[in-house]
Every structure is written in structure tokens, then in C-alpha cells.
Design an enzyme around this catalytic site. Structure first.
Site, PDB file in Angstrom:
ATOM      1  N   SER A  12      20.087  17.317  22.729  1.00  0.00           N
ATOM      2  CA  SER A  12      19.188  17.406  23.994  1.00  0.00           C
ATOM      3  C   SER A  12      19.173  18.502  24.555  1.00  0.00           C
ATOM      4  O   SER A  12      18.573  19.408  25.652  1.00  0.00           O
ATOM      5  CB  SER A  12      20.390  16.236  24.754  1.00  0.00           C
ATOM      6  N   TYR A  43      21.534  12.700  27.217  1.00  0.00           N
ATOM      7  CA  TYR A  43      20.884  11.766  26.524  1.00  0.00           C
ATOM      8  C   TYR A  43      22.378  10.807  26.808  1.00  0.00           C
ATOM      9  O   TYR A  43      22.515   9.202  26.827  1.00  0.00           O
ATOM     10  CB  TYR A  43      20.967  11.872  25.241  1.00  0.00           C
ATOM     11  N   CYS A  75      23.028  15.702  17.193  1.00  0.00           N
ATOM     12  CA  CYS A  75      23.199  14.974  18.471  1.00  0.00           C
ATOM     13  C   CYS A  75      24.323  13.466  17.911  1.00  0.00           C
ATOM     14  O   CYS A  75      23.904  12.847  17.584  1.00  0.00           O
ATOM     15  CB  CYS A  75      22.323  14.480  19.619  1.00  0.00           C
ATOM     16  N   ASN A  76      25.711  13.668  18.118  1.00  0.00           N
ATOM     17  CA  ASN A  76      26.031  12.630  18.256  1.00  0.00           C
ATOM     18  C   ASN A  76      25.486  10.689  18.958  1.00  0.00           C
ATOM     19  O   ASN A  76      25.582   9.924  18.144  1.00  0.00           O
ATOM     20  CB  ASN A  76      27.222  12.502  18.651  1.00  0.00           C
ATOM     21  N   THR A  77      25.196  11.195  19.969  1.00  0.00           N
ATOM     22  CA  THR A  77      24.451  10.546  20.834  1.00  0.00           C
ATOM     23  C   THR A  77      23.483  10.035  20.214  1.00  0.00           C
ATOM     24  O   THR A  77      23.443   8.609  19.649  1.00  0.00           O
ATOM     25  CB  THR A  77      24.194  10.700  22.368  1.00  0.00           C
ATOM     26  N   CYS A 189      30.690  14.621  20.070  1.00  0.00           N
ATOM     27  CA  CYS A 189      29.636  15.176  20.914  1.00  0.00           C
ATOM     28  C   CYS A 189      29.490  16.461  21.052  1.00  0.00           C
ATOM     29  O   CYS A 189      30.328  17.855  20.892  1.00  0.00           O
ATOM     30  CB  CYS A 189      29.760  15.424  22.844  1.00  0.00           C
ATOM     31  N   THR A 190      28.200  17.318  20.247  1.00  0.00           N
ATOM     32  CA  THR A 190      28.292  18.479  19.875  1.00  0.00           C
ATOM     33  C   THR A 190      28.234  20.058  20.932  1.00  0.00           C
ATOM     34  O   THR A 190      28.673  20.984  20.653  1.00  0.00           O
ATOM     35  CB  THR A 190      26.843  18.960  18.918  1.00  0.00           C
ATOM     36  N   HIS A 191      28.241  18.829  21.832  1.00  0.00           N
ATOM     37  CA  HIS A 191      28.450  20.107  23.300  1.00  0.00           C
ATOM     38  C   HIS A 191      29.930  21.087  22.830  1.00  0.00           C
ATOM     39  O   HIS A 191      30.527  21.599  23.550  1.00  0.00           O
ATOM     40  CB  HIS A 191      27.961  19.565  24.524  1.00  0.00           C
TER      41      HIS A 191
HETATM   42  N1  DGL Z   1      25.390  17.090  22.618  1.00  0.00           N
HETATM   43  C1  DGL Z   1      24.822  15.239  22.306  1.00  0.00           C
HETATM   44  C2  DGL Z   1      26.082  14.565  21.634  1.00  0.00           C
HETATM   45  O1  DGL Z   1      26.787  15.050  20.823  1.00  0.00           O
HETATM   46  C3  DGL Z   1      24.931  15.038  23.859  1.00  0.00           C
HETATM   47  C4  DGL Z   1      24.935  15.227  25.007  1.00  0.00           C
HETATM   48  C5  DGL Z   1      24.033  14.731  26.014  1.00  0.00           C
HETATM   49  O2  DGL Z   1      24.772  13.584  26.529  1.00  0.00           O
HETATM   50  O3  DGL Z   1      22.897  14.969  26.112  1.00  0.00           O
HETATM   51  O4  DGL Z   1      26.408  13.395  21.946  1.00  0.00           O
END
Ligand code: DGL
Length: 263
Positions: A12, A43, A75-77, A189-191
Site C-alpha cells: 500500500s 489498507y 503486505c501482511n494485510t 506489517c511490513t511498515h
Molecule cells: N504494509 C501493510 C502490511 O504489511 C499495511 C499498511 C496499511 O495499512 O496499508 O500490512
């Protein structure tokens, strides 16, 4: 196999750069196309249907346009919701990013593991299954921290990481029953690895973090073994507007990316 066909990495926003960094470490010569869906960020507060439709649509369009050899949903989501649907619609290998509960459970000595993710990720049945199958009886404390996604994005735009925001998220995770014994936290979450310094400061040195980036990079290396690579600087494309994208350009250039573009 076209040697210039990229490995497509989608998130995202800039969270997937944590996967990209791990991938460069094992496959420095591979052509990479990173796609940030800034127009859809975040996301984590969207419905399952919205996320699935968005990610399948984007990856379908990008596959036609850029002809990638492999796609990684960084992205985990998106992965915990849409990985199997994306695999049904794309004709190339698709690597997902799902919470690293298995290695975290193996590493925990106290048997109490934290899971920091988005609201959408932590409620997924996929996470329930990972915990049931690989959790080794650990107590899994889940906490949604969408504010950390925004903090990580801001840090890549050169803004300071708000330590009080990170500390408050960590305090809410730890305030759950059993939280005082938590010794391992899954960054689901990859962030979040972009905030590892602030997270470590908030949690203390005795708590270890686990994320899936290195394992995902190894999986991509396995799936592309023996393929020809035409060396080129990684490319960064994004949905959204040019003014937003321009604010990320210095951090992207420092990571070796060619000037970013909208698509
Ligand atoms: N980087 C995303 C993850 O790994 C999600 C961040 C978002 O909420 O967009 O879940």
C-alpha cells in the site's frame, strides 16, 4: 524468460521496502519494480472485499503492463486476505507476506508473543490458523497499530518518528493480560521494521522482533534460481499524485531507486 522482466513488489505504501531491502541483499542484480498504492493507503482500515478487489485489480493491470516474472505481495494485510485470490488470477508465481508467528513462537522463552499489525490483519482467520498450527501453545497478544503505518510513511518522507506514538502503541500491546511476560513481538506489517529503532526503545532491549523479510527474500531467490537478470536500478511506481510521490524521492534515491513515477 526475458532478462529484463522485473520482480514486482506491491504494498500500500513504502512498507514493502523492508522486503525490497532483504531481496537486494540476496539478489542484488535482479530487476525490481516496486509499486506503492498510495491512493489506497492505508489498507488496514478497509474491508476484506475492498482490499481483495483492489489488490487483484492492481496486480492484474500491472502484470499486463510490466510483464513481471514474479509478484510479491509485500503486505501482511493484503496477503492474509487476498493471496489465494491473486494466485488464481495471475499466471506467474506469487509470494505473499504473512505474520511470522512460527519463528516467533520458536524463539519465545516465556511463551508470550505479541503481534503488531493492522486492524484488518489481526482479525484474519489466516492468523488464527497460523497460530493454531505453528504457535506451539504460545499466548498470542494481538494489537492493531494503524498509527505506526502513518509514522513509517512519514519517516520515509524525512519527518521525525514520534516516539510517544510508538511508545503508546507498545504500551497498549503490553497492557493485555500476560503482556508483562511478552519477550517476542511479530512485526506483522511490513511498515513496522522501518520503525525498529523507536520500537526497540519503547519495548526495551530484552524483547526481540521477528519479521518475515529475510525468509521472503530467500523464497524469491529460490523461485528465480537459474533465471537470467538484466542488471538495472530498481524502479518505483505509485498510484496517487505527483506532489506526494515527490516527497519520497530523496529516500528512494538513497536506496538506489531510479526517479519514481506515477502509473
Ligand atoms: N504494509 C501493510 C502490511 O504489511 C499495511 C499498511 C496499511 O495499512 O496499508 O500490512
Amino acid at each position: 524468460m526475458n532478462p529484463a522482466a522485473p520482480i514486482l513488489i506491491l504494498d500500500s505504501g513504502v512498507g514493502g521496502l523492508t522486503i525490497h531491502d532483504a531481496l537486494r541483499a540476496v539478489l542484488p542484480e535482479a530487476p525490481v519494480l516496486y509499486a506503492a498504492d498510495f491512493a489506497g493507503l492505508p489498507y488496514g482500515d478497509k474491508s476484506e472485499a475492498e482490499i481483495a478487489a483492489r489488490v487483484c485489480g492492481l496486480l492484474g493491470r500491472m502484470s499486463e503492463r510490466f510483464q513481471p516474472r514474479l509478484a510479491c505481495i509485500a503486505c501482511n494485510t493484503a496477503s492474509t486476505i487476498a493471496l489465494s485470490m491473486v494466485r488464481d488470477v495471475l499466471a506467474i508465481p506469487v509470494v505473499g507476506t504473512v505474520p511470522a508467528i512460527k519463528p516467533a513462537a520458536a524463539a519465545s522463552r516465556s511463551g508470550v508473543v505479541g503481534l503488531l499489525g493492522t486492524a484488518a490483519t489481526i482479525r484474519q482467520p489466516y492468523v488464527d490458523r497460523l497460530h493454531a498450527e505453528h504457535g506451539r501453545g504460545t499466548l498470542l497478544l494481538r494489537h492493531a497499530a494503524p498509527e505506526l503505518v502513518l509514522a513509517a510513511e512519514a519517516s520515509l518522507r524525512g519527518e521525525a518518528v514520534p516516539q510517544d506514538t510508538v511508545a503508546a502503541a507498545v504500551a497498549r500491546l503490553r497492557a493485555q493480560p500476560g503482556g508483562a511476560h511478552m519477550d517476542t513481538v511479530v512485526l506483522a506489517c511490513t511498515h513496522f521494521p522501518l520503525l525498529s529503532g523507536a520500537l526497540q526503545a519503547a519495548l526495551g532491549p530484552e524483547v526481540r522482533f521477528v519479521d518475515g523479510a529475510a525468509g521472503i527474500a530467500r523464497r524469491i531467490a529460490d523461485l528465480t534460481r537459474g533465471q537470467p537478470f538484466a542488471a538495472a536500478p530498481p524502479r518505483f511506481v505509485a498510484t496517487g499524485d505527483a506532489a506526494t510521490l515527490a516527497r519520497y524521492a530523496p529516500a528512494l534515491s538513497a536506496r538506489g531507486f531510479a526517479p519514481p513515477a506515477l502509473f
